[in-house]
Design an enzyme around this catalytic site. Sequence first.
Site, short mmCIF file in Angstrom:
data_model
loop_
_atom_site.label_atom_id
_atom_site.label_comp_id
_atom_site.label_asym_id
_atom_site.label_seq_id
_atom_site.Cartn_x
_atom_site.Cartn_y
_atom_site.Cartn_z
N CYS A 58 0.83 -1.21 0.00
CA CYS A 58 0.00 0.00 0.00
C CYS A 58 0.86 1.26 0.00
CB CYS A 58 -0.93 -0.01 1.20
SG CYS A 58 -0.07 0.22 2.77
N ALA A 61 3.03 1.79 3.00
CA ALA A 61 4.22 0.94 2.96
C ALA A 61 5.32 1.60 2.14
CB ALA A 61 3.88 -0.43 2.37
N HIS A 191 5.97 6.34 -2.48
CA HIS A 191 7.32 6.83 -2.80
C HIS A 191 7.25 8.30 -3.17
CE1 HIS A 191 8.05 2.49 -4.45
NE2 HIS A 191 8.23 2.54 -3.14
FE1 CFM Z 1 13.14 0.37 -5.47
FE2 CFM Z 1 11.13 -0.35 -4.16
FE3 CFM Z 1 13.63 -1.10 -3.50
FE4 CFM Z 1 12.55 -1.96 -5.76
FE5 CFM Z 1 11.58 -3.90 -4.24
FE6 CFM Z 1 10.17 -2.34 -2.64
FE7 CFM Z 1 12.64 -3.10 -1.94
MO1 CFM Z 1 10.66 -4.79 -1.95
S1 CFM Z 1 11.29 -0.40 -6.30
S2 CFM Z 1 14.51 -1.35 -5.41
S3 CFM Z 1 12.21 -3.96 -6.41
S4 CFM Z 1 12.67 0.79 -3.39
S5 CFM Z 1 9.51 -3.98 -3.76
S6 CFM Z 1 9.28 -0.44 -2.99
S7 CFM Z 1 10.93 -2.87 -0.73
S8 CFM Z 1 12.76 -4.97 -2.84
S9 CFM Z 1 14.52 -1.99 -1.73
#
Ligand code: CFM
Length: 539
Positions: A58, A61, A191
């Site tokens: 979500c 998150a 984000h």
């Molecule tokens: Fe970027 Fe992410 Fe991340 Fe990502 Fe991810 Fe994530 Fe992550 Mo899980 S897009 S690289 S592929 S910040 S889903 S929201 S938490 S691995 S560090």
Amino acid sequence: MLRNPRDVKDELIQIYPKKLRQKRSEQIVVTEHREDGSVPEIKANVRSSPGIITQRGCTYAGCKGVVIGPSRDILSLVHGPIGCSFYAWLTRRNQTRPESPEAQNFINYCLSTDMQEENIVFGGEKKLRVAVREAYQLFHPKAIAIFSTCPVGLIGDDVHAVAREMKAELGINVFGFSCEGYRGVSQSAGHHIANNGLFKHIIGLNETPHDDKFKINLLGEYNIGGDGFVLEDILSRCGIKQISTFSGNSTYDTMANSHTADLNLVMCHRSINYVAEMMEKRFGIPWVKVNFIGAESTAKSLRRIAEYFEDDGLRARVEEVIAEEMAKVEATCARVKARCQGKTAMLFVGGSRAHHYQTLFTEIGMKTIAAGYEFGHRDDYEGRKVLPGLKVDADSRNIEELEVVPDPERYRPRRTPEQVAKLEGMTEMEFRDYIGMMPEMDDDTLVIDDLSHHETERLLEIYKPDIFCAGIKEKYAVQKMGIPCKQLHSYDYGGPYAGFKGAINFFNDIDRMVNMKIWSYVTPPWQPKIQQPAEVAAD
Ligand code: CFM
């Protein structure tokens, strides 16, 4: 011989009702490189269909957990029912390393207003004020961030007004985020909201000067499993000063000071491109996309930084580090490649890793036969060149777009347009660009956005890949089908996987997983059960 991906696509969606089938058919594409340089269009960043069993998270998150959470001395306070906090409490393996045992580090705490029915009915602002004061008295942080969960937006608590009030009362930086879970179609909205908050409330507040020659920020690196530590080590050995990271192993002060850097490196484009864009507009700091996943990609990214600074000493140091590290990587790579060559992988992760990690598999001779993001946008799949044509829909309109103008005193373009043109001509350095996942994939490969559980099962049955990369939600369902599942979010208990050292770790872990005999003892549901001796006797 692999089955034709176009037939597989039809098979994946045939079970769906007509309307859903149409929608999913636009979210599943087969890659091809067309003559005009384009790749097929994919539908992405749209709402998940009810009942589909999505992998997504979500908005809260994305804001609290992903972007702000890894910073160790901003005290995160969740305004909402306790369940939302529980799932934000150390469930992401973002590591941090305080300067000393006494230095502030709030990562292992979980603060929540623990809203009750009474607060939902009569409002929760009073409880939030009390919680901010209490948090301040306990920890004396430099900054407190307040995160809104779904009920906060529904009942209309004004977290921003409370934050302003508390900022004045306590004399520290207090800011709120309207990052209610439902704000966007996935964590991606969170984000963006977090990026806006960083820009409005933190970046530019610390003017500490640095006389280092090569100053950068690393954006979109969250130090999962210690990735950030590996990169800090490589960069410092090259003589590059990392002012701040957004936000792995970061502190409030370093982020506030990040506008003093001369280059922004964007690792995860999806989660932080907004900060990169805004910093360029306000302060004149250019950004380039980098990829530190994979040894070759790491070397390429380091060379890119050296070219940007146009310094022979830096170029030489970068080459030394690359030569030293590559020798170690090559030994492992050759050994593992001999055991993994020709095996197949599928990657369905977040908004950047499903692209970056394909490089690592390629380095050991493994083929990616299907990949996709949970919440990537079209530019993450097709490249930023599609951005001008993207329509702003009702869901994205929900999120504030900040108007950013050059700072009257602090705007200082780090490179002239002529220098930029020269750099872009000389090297493969493209400023403000991201090529996307699909242009770097082989033709005739399946790319699937927001993969559903049904599609996961069918894909596994049809292709029986040697490894499936996803997260904890899929892991055990996949392994019950006799296929090893590597968690590419948390790295299971492994990592770091970034940089040269990370590549070695990854190669060894993948070798172990794809060559482990245990998987051949699991009978997947699509195979008839082997008769057990007792059953034979009973016949
Ligand atoms: Fe970027 Fe992410 Fe991340 Fe990502 Fe991810 Fe994530 Fe992550 Mo899980 S897009 S690289 S592929 S910040 S889903 S929201 S938490 S691995 S560090």
